[in-house]
Enzyme design. Structure first.
Site, PDB file in Angstrom:
ATOM      1  CG  HIS A   1       0.397   6.193  -0.624  1.00 63.84           C
ATOM      2  ND1 HIS A   1      -0.745   6.700  -1.193  1.00 63.84           N
ATOM      3  CD2 HIS A   1       0.003   5.612   0.545  1.00 63.84           C
ATOM      4  CE1 HIS A   1      -1.779   6.435  -0.400  1.00 63.84           C
ATOM      5  NE2 HIS A   1      -1.360   5.758   0.646  1.00 63.84           N
TER       6      HIS A   1
ATOM      7  CG  HIS B   1      -1.698   1.202   1.491  1.00 63.23           C
ATOM      8  ND1 HIS B   1      -3.071   1.238   1.343  1.00 63.23           N
ATOM      9  CD2 HIS B   1      -1.337   2.442   1.903  1.00 63.23           C
ATOM     10  CE1 HIS B   1      -3.500   2.463   1.641  1.00 63.23           C
ATOM     11  NE2 HIS B   1      -2.465   3.211   1.997  1.00 63.23           N
ATOM     12  CD  GLU B   2       2.087   3.563   3.744  1.00 64.92           C
ATOM     13  OE1 GLU B   2       2.346   4.603   3.121  1.00 64.92           O
ATOM     14  OE2 GLU B   2       1.125   3.461   4.516  1.00 64.92           O
TER      15      GLU B   2
ATOM     16  CG  ASP C   1      -4.490   6.847   1.870  1.00 64.45           C
ATOM     17  OD1 ASP C   1      -3.549   7.600   2.176  1.00 64.45           O
ATOM     18  OD2 ASP C   1      -4.377   5.619   1.756  1.00 64.45           O
TER      19      ASP C   1
HETATM   20 ZN   LIG Z   1      -2.425   5.240   2.332  1.00 61.97          ZN
END
Ligand SMILES: [Zn+2]
Length: 258
Positions: free
Chosen positions: A58, A54-55, A154
């Site tokens: 980004h 997930h990171e 987010d």
């Molecule tokens: Zn996030």
């Protein structure tokens, strides 16, 4: 503690992460000895692998926009990517933000097609199929939870990006942070009174800590944006722009991305 680098991004573990592993391992051991211990630890490691992905969603998007990524830090309450800055263009902030939950939903989509075999809870508990099921649910929850409009989560960043298409950046941040603080405050209260309103047997302390953290992080980031706006206005007033490079000598605080 430093782990390894992925595409040049340092992955780090907060020391409390080991407390979480120890706690989970002990819990699993109490429940079903070695099978319980191994299964519990494997589940947590699989879960945090998804947090890292997930990171990275980004981070890799941020890097495409030329933004420096200082590190990805894993803590018991989740992961955090630290960026040098955040794009002021709403579309870029939106893309960089949505890339995180998009990774979770992609994992959910991929696992949807994995056959789990018998739908027997007892069999599933300590099996590979059980692990797949846990990872599926965890990613669904992670993707949805991160989309809560609680800035700087987010969803809150997406809200700020949307507001920033209509409002000045600082006002957009103020509104997003205010909505975030109300939601985070509500989150703390709900997590603590969960047993009283029949949600759980015990108060959700970890969730309360997480929401407190969101509350504080929202305020910190709003203040950082405000400070920068004031500084920018000040420097615009200074005719001799020759002095501008001096501003860069002190490293600004990182922008945190849950
Ligand atoms: Zn996030």
């Amino acid at each position: 503690m430093n782990l390894f680098r992925i595409r040049g991004i340092q992955l780090q573990l907060h020391f409390t992460f080991f407390l979480l592993i120890a706690f989970i391992a002990q819990d699993g051991w109490a429940e079903a000895r070695w099978a319980g211990l191994l299964w519990s630890v494997a589940t947590v490691l699989a879960f945090f692998t998804c947090v890292v992905l997930h990171e990275l969603g980004h981070s890799l998007t941020a890097m495409r926009f030329g933004i420096g990524v200082r590190r990805i830090l894993l803590m018991p309450i989740g992961g955090m990517a630290e960026f040098d800055d955040i794009p002021r263009q709403p579309l870029r902030e939106f893309l960089m933000t949505i890339a995180g939950p998009a990774v979770n939903f992609a994992i959910v989509g991929a696992l949807w097609f994995v056959p789990l075999g018998a739908d027997n809870d007892v069999v599933l508990r300590y099996s590979l199929a059980g692990l797949v099921e846990q990872v599926f649910v965890a990613n669904l929850v992670m993707g949805c939870f991160n989309l809560l409009p609680a800035f700087p989560m987010d969803g809150g960043r997406i809200l700020r990006a949307l507001l920033a298409t209509r409002l000045p950046y600082l006002r957009a941040t103020l509104w997003a942070a205010s909505v975030g603080k109300v939601l985070a405050g509500l989150g703390v209260v709900i997590a603590l009174i969960a047993p009283r309103i029949g949600l759980t047997d015990e108060p959700l302390y970890m969730l309360a800590v997480l929401f407190s953290f969101i509350f504080i992080a929202g305020e910190i980031e709003y203040r950082a944006v405000k400070r920068r706006e004031v500084e920018d206005a000040h420097w615009r007033d200074v005719v001799a722009r020759l002095y501008v490079p001096n501003r860069a000598t002190a490293e600004p605080p990182p922008v945190l991305f849950p």
